[in-house]
Enzyme design. Structure first.
Site, short mmCIF file in Angstrom:
data_model
loop_
_atom_site.label_atom_id
_atom_site.label_comp_id
_atom_site.label_asym_id
_atom_site.label_seq_id
_atom_site.Cartn_x
_atom_site.Cartn_y
_atom_site.Cartn_z
N ARG A 102 0.84 -1.20 0.00
CA ARG A 102 0.00 0.00 0.00
C ARG A 102 0.88 1.26 0.00
O ARG A 102 0.56 2.25 -0.66
CB ARG A 102 -0.93 -0.02 1.22
CG ARG A 102 -1.94 1.10 1.24
CD ARG A 102 -3.02 0.89 2.28
NE ARG A 102 -2.50 0.96 3.64
CZ ARG A 102 -3.19 0.61 4.73
NH1 ARG A 102 -4.43 0.16 4.61
NH2 ARG A 102 -2.66 0.71 5.93
N LYS A 204 -2.64 6.43 1.95
CA LYS A 204 -2.50 6.98 3.29
C LYS A 204 -1.61 8.22 3.25
O LYS A 204 -0.55 8.28 3.86
CB LYS A 204 -1.95 5.90 4.25
CG LYS A 204 -3.00 5.46 5.30
CD LYS A 204 -2.51 4.31 6.12
CE LYS A 204 -3.00 4.35 7.55
NZ LYS A 204 -4.45 4.27 7.75
N GLU A 240 -16.26 6.50 4.98
CA GLU A 240 -15.61 5.84 6.09
C GLU A 240 -15.46 6.80 7.26
O GLU A 240 -15.77 7.98 7.14
CB GLU A 240 -14.26 5.27 5.66
CG GLU A 240 -13.33 6.29 5.04
CD GLU A 240 -12.01 5.67 4.61
OE1 GLU A 240 -11.47 4.85 5.35
OE2 GLU A 240 -11.52 6.03 3.53
C1 LIG Z 1 -5.52 3.56 8.12
C2 LIG Z 1 -6.92 3.85 7.72
C3 LIG Z 1 -7.91 2.85 7.70
C4 LIG Z 1 -7.66 1.44 8.20
O1 LIG Z 1 -6.71 0.74 7.48
P1 LIG Z 1 -6.03 -0.56 8.12
O2 LIG Z 1 -5.06 -1.00 7.09
O3 LIG Z 1 -7.12 -1.53 8.35
O4 LIG Z 1 -5.40 -0.11 9.38
C5 LIG Z 1 -9.16 3.18 7.22
N1 LIG Z 1 -9.46 4.44 6.83
C6 LIG Z 1 -8.55 5.43 6.85
C7 LIG Z 1 -8.94 6.77 6.41
C8 LIG Z 1 -7.26 5.17 7.32
O5 LIG Z 1 -6.37 6.16 7.37
#
Ligand SMILES: *Cc1c(COP(=O)(O)O)cnc(C)c1O
Length: 361
Positions: A102, A204, A240
């Site tokens: 990722r 991210k 989300e």
């Molecule tokens: C990090 C994150 C998640 C969760 O991702 P994981 O890989 O399951 O920890 C979901 N939404 C956002 C906006 C995030 O920054």
């Protein structure tokens, strides 16, 4: 990966020196705050080159040019994963390759070079071992690992940085929400958006979070646990929470927003989808209307930090909807399989668990 010989010998002696030392932490009351640990990992790379020669250094401040691209233009990504101490003393990571890839996808979007998957995983392992004494006892939390990839080189004009830094630091953590495992109350945000079409909501990027602070702090000041963002085009579909994916359950059918551009593809999200399908549930990745959430039987959040957290209520345009509690909720089954695999109580048939070899790094 690169400085294998020198770093593993120094790491060894450091470990010997630290091994007997206890850390002064009240493990029973550990939340999700930052507890600085002993060491961090640093690896640099110039534009056009590849990352190499990373090493462990004492945890502390880093020096940055005021003209660094990350400070001026937000060229940066982060990751988040956890190291667990099992009852038998084994140290494990959960699907670190997923975080590594990722980061690579995000790096491409943000015009940055990135470490290889192996470099990423080795660096995470070195960071965990160097901070071994900070890993909570089994069942009392985990060591949260925060990798950062940032454009540290300078540029006055908007352009990719001439130098990049990959950093990993760590902090012992336990429950993300102060509610502990009590159901969350979400505030559906219909004024501010998290991510827009063509933006970077799917990676991210550090640029996704600063603008979430205002809606998040506003919701928290009104007593909510988190915000739930809606799509920025129509405002009709759920996206989300601030750092967690959202699932909706109706008549035993599970659905969650598709990872098409504006949704962060969570590692927990994809693991939970797989576990749910293994349990025989139908899982749909599709646009989910806010009305569907309001009339759902059950809803929950997933993320490395939150794990799998039930949603107890959702408030949308002044109307509050509550979900029933109970022992037969779908999330409970999924959560217990998920944590069972991490604890080693359920066989890891998928190769999700990566053990950290503690005798030689
Ligand atoms: C990090 C994150 C998640 C969760 O991702 P994981 O890989 O399951 O920890 C979901 N939404 C956002 C906006 C995030 O920054």
């Amino acid at each position: 990966m690169a400085p294998a010989i020198s770093s593993s010998t120094t790491l060894h002696s450091r470990e010997e020196a630290k091994e007997m030392e206890q850390v002064e932490i009240d493990w029973e009351n550990l939340g999700f705050g930052l507890t600085p640990t002993d060491y961090m990992y640093i690896m640099k790379c110039n534009k056009g080159d590849e990352f190499s020669e990373g090493h462990i250094v004492p945890y502390g401040n880093i020096e940055l040019s005021p003209a660094s691209v990350v400070l001026n233009y937000g060229q940066g990504l982060f990751e988040g994963l956890k190291a667990y101490r099992r009852e038998d003393g084994k140290l494990i990571l959960f699907r670190p390759d997923q975080n590594a890839s990722r980061l690579q996808i995000g790096a491409e979007r943000m015009c940055m070079p990135s470490p290889s998957v192996n470099q990423f995983i080795d660096a995470v392992k070195e960071t965990v071992l160097a901070n071994k004494r900070w890993i909570p006892p089994s069942g009392k939390g985990s060591l949260y690992i925060r990798p950062l990839l940032i454009g540290t080189g300078s540029s006055l004009g908007i352009s990719p940085a001439p130098e990049y830094t990959f950093i990993i630091y760590a902090s012992p953590v336990n429950k993300y929400f102060k509610e502990g495992s009590a159901p969350l109350s979400l505030y559906v945000e219909d004024e501010f958006d998290r991510a827009s079409r063509g933006g970077v909501g799917c990676v991210k990027s550090i640029t996704n979070y600063g603008q979430a602070l205002r809606p998040l702090t506003r919701a928290k000041s009104r007593g909510f646990s988190d915000v739930l963002f809606l799509d920025s085009v129509t405002g009709k579909y759920i996206e989300e929470a601030s750092a967690a994916n959202v699932f909706v359950v109706k008549d035993k059918k599970i659905c969650t927003a598709p990872t098409k551009g504006t949704i962060l593809p969570g590692v927990t999200r994809s693991s939970i989808i797989e576990i749910a399908r293994d349990h025989g549930y139908e899982v749909e990745e599709r646009m989910v209307e806010i009305q569907e959430l309001l009339s759902a039987d059950e809803a929950f959040c997933t993320g490395t930090a939150v794990v799998v957290a039930p949603i107890g209520s959702v408030t949308y345009q002044g109307k509050r909807v509550e979900y029933e509690a109970g022992d037969n909720l779908v999330y409970k089954k999924l959560l217990s399989t998920y944590t069972g695999i991490q604890k080693g109580e359920i066989e890891d048939k998928k190769g999700w668990i990566v053990e950290i070899n503690q005798s030689s790094s």
